[in-house]
Design a protein around this motif. Structure first.
Motif, short mmCIF file in Angstrom:
data_model
loop_
_atom_site.label_atom_id
_atom_site.label_comp_id
_atom_site.label_asym_id
_atom_site.label_seq_id
_atom_site.Cartn_x
_atom_site.Cartn_y
_atom_site.Cartn_z
N LEU A 290 2.81 -22.17 -15.05
CA LEU A 290 3.90 -21.45 -14.39
C LEU A 290 3.64 -21.39 -12.88
N GLY A 291 4.66 -21.00 -12.17
CA GLY A 291 4.52 -20.79 -10.73
C GLY A 291 4.83 -21.99 -9.88
N ALA A 292 5.00 -23.20 -10.48
CA ALA A 292 5.29 -24.40 -9.70
C ALA A 292 6.03 -25.39 -10.59
N PRO A 293 7.36 -25.30 -10.69
CA PRO A 293 8.10 -26.23 -11.56
C PRO A 293 8.14 -27.66 -11.05
N TYR A 294 7.88 -27.87 -9.75
CA TYR A 294 7.96 -29.22 -9.19
C TYR A 294 7.14 -29.26 -7.90
N ARG A 295 6.39 -30.36 -7.71
CA ARG A 295 5.55 -30.47 -6.51
C ARG A 295 5.64 -31.82 -5.83
N GLY A 296 6.53 -32.67 -6.26
CA GLY A 296 6.65 -33.97 -5.62
C GLY A 296 6.72 -35.08 -6.64
N TRP B 239 8.39 -13.74 -14.83
CA TRP B 239 8.60 -14.87 -15.73
C TRP B 239 8.68 -14.39 -17.17
N THR B 240 9.48 -15.09 -17.96
CA THR B 240 9.49 -14.90 -19.41
C THR B 240 8.43 -15.83 -20.00
N VAL B 241 7.43 -15.26 -20.64
CA VAL B 241 6.29 -16.06 -21.08
C VAL B 241 6.70 -17.09 -22.13
N SER B 242 7.58 -16.71 -23.05
CA SER B 242 7.94 -17.61 -24.14
C SER B 242 8.70 -18.84 -23.64
N SER B 243 9.57 -18.69 -22.64
CA SER B 243 10.36 -19.81 -22.14
C SER B 243 9.73 -20.48 -20.92
N GLY B 244 8.88 -19.78 -20.20
CA GLY B 244 8.28 -20.33 -18.99
C GLY B 244 9.21 -20.33 -17.80
N PHE B 245 10.30 -19.54 -17.85
CA PHE B 245 11.27 -19.51 -16.77
C PHE B 245 11.12 -18.23 -15.96
N CYS B 246 11.34 -18.36 -14.66
CA CYS B 246 11.41 -17.19 -13.77
C CYS B 246 12.85 -16.70 -13.75
N PHE B 247 13.05 -15.41 -14.03
CA PHE B 247 14.42 -14.88 -14.08
C PHE B 247 14.74 -13.92 -12.93
N VAL B 248 13.75 -13.55 -12.13
CA VAL B 248 14.05 -12.73 -10.96
C VAL B 248 12.95 -12.94 -9.91
#
Length: 885
Positions: free
Chosen positions: A9-15, A401-410
């Motif tokens: 988590l914390g970095a969905p894309y880096r290049g 983040w929602t741990v189960s989905s791995g998404f940041c919601f706020v």
């Protein structure tokens, strides 16, 4: 102890480039790993396979089975994507700028420097050398930038930095007269960023091409066959083909070859070599000084999407070059843009911001919008039900983040300096954050707003944070005045200032059972404070070195702290005596910095723990620091149970144990001397300095590399997972769900056959106990569902207490995955009625299982509440309709 890597988590894309597989799976590189996002289920996972350095290029086979990744060191991994298994490895000799599977999936085109290599696609069979080089093209004068196959996998159009695009035939030329030399598309004034084939919708053959240059121009090319322009043949005697010795006859005005070797099908395959290409039109994107940094083309829709260096992207309908959309994502350059298979979704990535977007262009709405932290994550915190995870970083932001989905919601952005500490209160609806900007903020996670700000009379920098069990008292430690400030959550007023430390207070934690506050400081002491009585320090534990962090055991009867010499001390906070000591400097040691001139054994850097965290039952402790390792210790025996290696990424410093002396020069290590400025040109340069003033990863000022370290460790209250805030992001480790044979009270009569026999004879209680002794998930679930609802109370009463924990874990798993919700809840209710006293008296040992149980029930309750509230009026209508009938 059976933890394995689950997510990042914390970095969905880096290049690098992103790919959409099977129309719904978005694959994006994150450092040396690949993240897979299911756009339908809104879930993200990270493949456990690691490359040796940061991944720069990825490609997926047309059927979505194989994934090809290439890292910065030109090392390639061939992965079975559904099985998440590594099949083959290979290394290329030059830097790979583009890679793509052929439409039929049989070949892979790789742009390695100035060479275009075509490889046969490896299969599932185990081979010594699975990659077979099929053909190599060396027609380019500069590096290749893009590759595109024609629909029939016969030709490739390849763009290059030599200002040309060339059309190449996959097969070798057999007839010089019949086949012409591959055509070159000329006239570009800048690097060809992308080149694509267009097709004829009726024949599905390539009949046009598009090339996009870096200076914001799009060239449209058309193909004309020689057969269409050839004059009608003169009547007379059939001629002889001198090269192929084949007869050419006139058949209705069309020349055809007769012979056993070349037929109509082969003649159709080589159609692009029997004609010429001409420039039809040249169009400009009109973006001023911006440059084209990403581009993709969808053949079915005949549409082009282009991303620019100013954060703008455009969608154009071809061949008329009609602009459908022109929108701005950010002010930073777009480094990847790609269509999905149907062409209704567009995926964009911005490497500098760590931003990943999926946009539906018809409805003009976002399918996915994720952005990671701009700088390294400093702190993490689990909610009490283990469903949410909060992260704070040097970019002044707090993300939940929602741990189960791995998404940041706020994302909470009110802080003006680095966030250093986070804490969830007991209700899960309130999050506390401390920052170097001199404030402690309280966030309402229901309305997503900052409802309370705690400040001091003079500005201070807060580096630690704690709150009591009720959430009414908030404490924060400082790094400049060495004081601890105490506020009231209800009023926001400053209640007290605890003085006594003589160095920064970097550790702060309330006892889980009472109002005693423990603080650790660099002044070599740990102090206990009675906050409510205001009597100052109750107890002081002295050490020989600076104390870096402190942690309470979940029952409040033990206190752990780590010191600068690599020791972990365990104290009895009630009697004030030292219980245990663990020497951990050798366990965490490992990895040398690129600039180190001493061996790892003679270096003292990084041989200490900066973060400690107890397990949910308090039997073991996790410790991490400025190292690539996370250590797990058994407290009672003072032995190391396991050591987690958090990364194999050689792009980070401190990963290698031994350095090659040949790479050390008078000017410094060769790896830190960057004489290639291509990264800035291709749009992947990174931020150079952080909020605190020090150089960050990829800094162009000293070309330094980020150092691997663990800044914060937290175990979920359920005990089923833990997270580590590292240089690469927030690593999530969870208990391995695969079957591990761990039986209880085994004897010769406890077998799966005995369980089946007991079920057949309707001895349900015995069958369930046998399955619990075998500790087999499938058998336990089978026995649970074999019990009728009327027999649940009697079966629940007959379960021995020693098997209760395993049964609770099975029920928690079923609550998360099984559709039979009422049946499992009935089991849970009867189990609590029958064994309520035992559960209460052994709550410490059962705490992880009870937390998992509570988490599953809470999740189902929230899902049902959301579903009912969204269908409230429909339910009212249906009920009224039934009442009338």
């Amino acid at each position: 102890m059976n933890f394995r890597f689950q997510n990042l988590l914390g970095a969905p894309y880096r290049g690098g480039n992103t790919v959409i597989s099977n129309n719904t799976l978005l694959l994006s590189p994150i450092g040396n790993r690949v993240s897979v996002t299911d756009l339908i289920k809104s879930e993200t996972t990270t493949l456990p396979i690691q490359s040796s350095s940061n991944i720069s290029r990825i490609a997926v086979s047309p059927d979505g089975t194989f994934l090809l990744t290439v890292d910065d060191r030109n090392r390639c991994h061939f992965i079975n994507l559904p099985r998440r298994a590594l099949l083959h490895r290979i290394s290329f000799k030059h830097r790979v700028a583009a890679v793509q599977f052929s439409p039929d999936g049989n070949h892979i085109a790789v742009a390695a420097g100035k060479l275009l290599q075509i490889w046969r696609t490896p299969g599932f069979s185990t081979e010594f050398s699975a990659f077979e080089l099929y053909r190599t093209f060396a027609d380019f004068d500069n590096k290749i930038t893009s590759i595109d196959w024609c629909p029939r996998s016969e030709y490739l159009i390849v763009g290059s930095k030599d200002l040309t695009a060339r059309i190449l035939c996959k097969e070798k030329v057999r007839d010089v007269v019949k086949y012409k030399k591959p055509f070159s598309l000329l006239g570009h004034r800048d690097t060809v960023v992308a080149a694509f084939f267009g097709v004829n919708s009726r024949t599905d053959r390539a009949c046009k091409a598009y090339t996009v240059t870096r200076d914001c121009y799009l060239f449209s090319w058309g193909f004309t066959s020689d057969d269409e322009e050839s004059p009608p043949p003169s009547p007379g005697t059939p001629d002889r083909d001198l090269e192929g010795d084949l007869t050419v006859v006139d058949n209705g005005g069309v020349k055809k070859r007769k012979g056993p070797e070349i037929g109509e099908e082969e003649e159709d395959e080589g159609y692009l070599s029997r004609g010429k290409w001409e420039l039809l039109r040249k169009d400009g994107f009109s973006q001023g000084h911006a440059k084209v940094t990403a581009c993709d083309y969808h053949r079915g829709l005949d549409m082009v999407v282009v991303g620019f260096s100013n954060g703008v992207f455009g969608l154009y309908q071809m061949p008329e070059f009609v602009c459908i959309h022109m929108l701005s994502i950010s002010r930073e350059k777009i480094t990847t843009a790609v269509f999905n298979k149907l062409g209704n979704w567009l995926a964009f990535g911005c490497a500098k911001l760590g931003q990943l977007l999926v946009w539906e262009w018809r409805s003009e709405s976002y399918i996915l919008k994720q952005q990671g932290h701009y700088f390294d994550v400093n702190c993490v915190a689990y909610s009490h039900d283990s469903q949410l995870l909060a992260t704070g970083a040097d970019d002044n932001k707090v993300k939940v983040w929602t741990v189960s989905s791995g998404f940041c919601f706020v994302t909470l952005t009110e802080h003006t300096n680095a966030v250093t500490a986070l804490h969830f209160t007991g209700t899960n609806n309130c999050l506390l954050s401390a920052s170097l900007d001199g404030t402690v903020r309280a966030w309402d996670l229901l309305r997503y707003r900052n409802f309370r700000i705690f400040t001091t009379p003079s500005s201070r920098q807060f580096v630690s944070l704690a709150a009591d069990q009720s959430g009414e008292v908030v404490c924060a430690g400082t790094s400049d005045s060495f004081e601890i400030f105490v506020w009231s959550m209800r009023t926001g007023r400053l209640l007290d200032v605890l003085s006594g430390h003589e160095a920064p207070v970097h550790g702060l934690m309330f006892s889980p059972t009472n109002a005693v506050l423990a603080s650790s400081s660099w002044d070599k002491t740990v102090r206990l404070w009675d906050v409510f009585d205001g009597k100052g320090a109750v107890e002081t534990f002295s050490h020989t070195h600076d104390v870096l962090t402190v942690a309470y055991r979940p029952d409040g009867r033990q206190l752990a702290c780590s010191t600068l010499d690599g020791q972990i001390y365990f104290w009895d906070p009630i009697d004030g005596i030292l219980m245990y000591t663990i020497e951990g400097s050798r366990d965490i040691a490992g990895g040398r910095l690129m600039s180190d001139r001493r061996s790892a054994a003679n270096s003292s850097s990084g041989k200490f723990f900066t973060s400690l965290c107890y397990s949910a039952d308090g039997s073991y402790i996790l410790a991490g620091g400025s190292s690539r390792y996370i250590c797990m210790y058994d407290i009672a025996d003072q032995v190391m149970l396991r050591r987690f290696k958090i990364t194999h990424n050689l792009s980070l410093d401190g990963v290698l144990d031994f350095l090659n002396s040949k790479n050390m020069t008078e000017a410094g290590p060769l790896d830190l001397i960057d004489d290639d400025n291509s990264d800035i040109e291709e749009g992947v340069e990174k931020q150079t300095r952080g909020k605190l003033g020090f150089d960050l990863p990829g800094s162009s000022s000293n070309h330094g590399r980020p150092v691997i370290q663990t800044k914060c460790l937290r175990i979920a209250p359920t005990g089923r997972s833990f997270v580590a805030a590292t240089t690469e992001g927030v690593l999530v480790y969870s208990v391995d769900e695969s079957f591990i044979f761990d039986p209880t009270d085994m004897d010769i009569d406890v077998t799966p056959e005995a369980v089946d026999k007991a079920l057949d004879e309707n001895r349900l209680s015995e069958a369930l106990i046998l399955s619990l002794r075998l500790n087999d998930d499938s058998l336990i679930k089978k026995c649970i569902f074999a019990v009728s609802p009327a027999d649940i109370p009697s079966i629940a009463t007959s379960i021995p207490p020693r098997y209760l924990q395993r049964l609770i874990e099975a029920l928690a798993t079923l609550l998360e995955n099984s559709p039979h919700l009422e049946f499992i809840l009935r089991w849970s209710q009867e189990l609590c009625k029958a064994h309520g006293d035992y559960i209460q008296n052994n709550s410490r040992n059962l705490l992880p299982s009870l937390k998992s149980w509570q988490k599953a029930i809470t999740t189902n309750h929230q899902d049902l509440a959301d579903t009912c509230s969204s269908n409230e009026y429909m339910l009212q209508y249906l009920c009224s309709s039934l009442a009338k009938k």
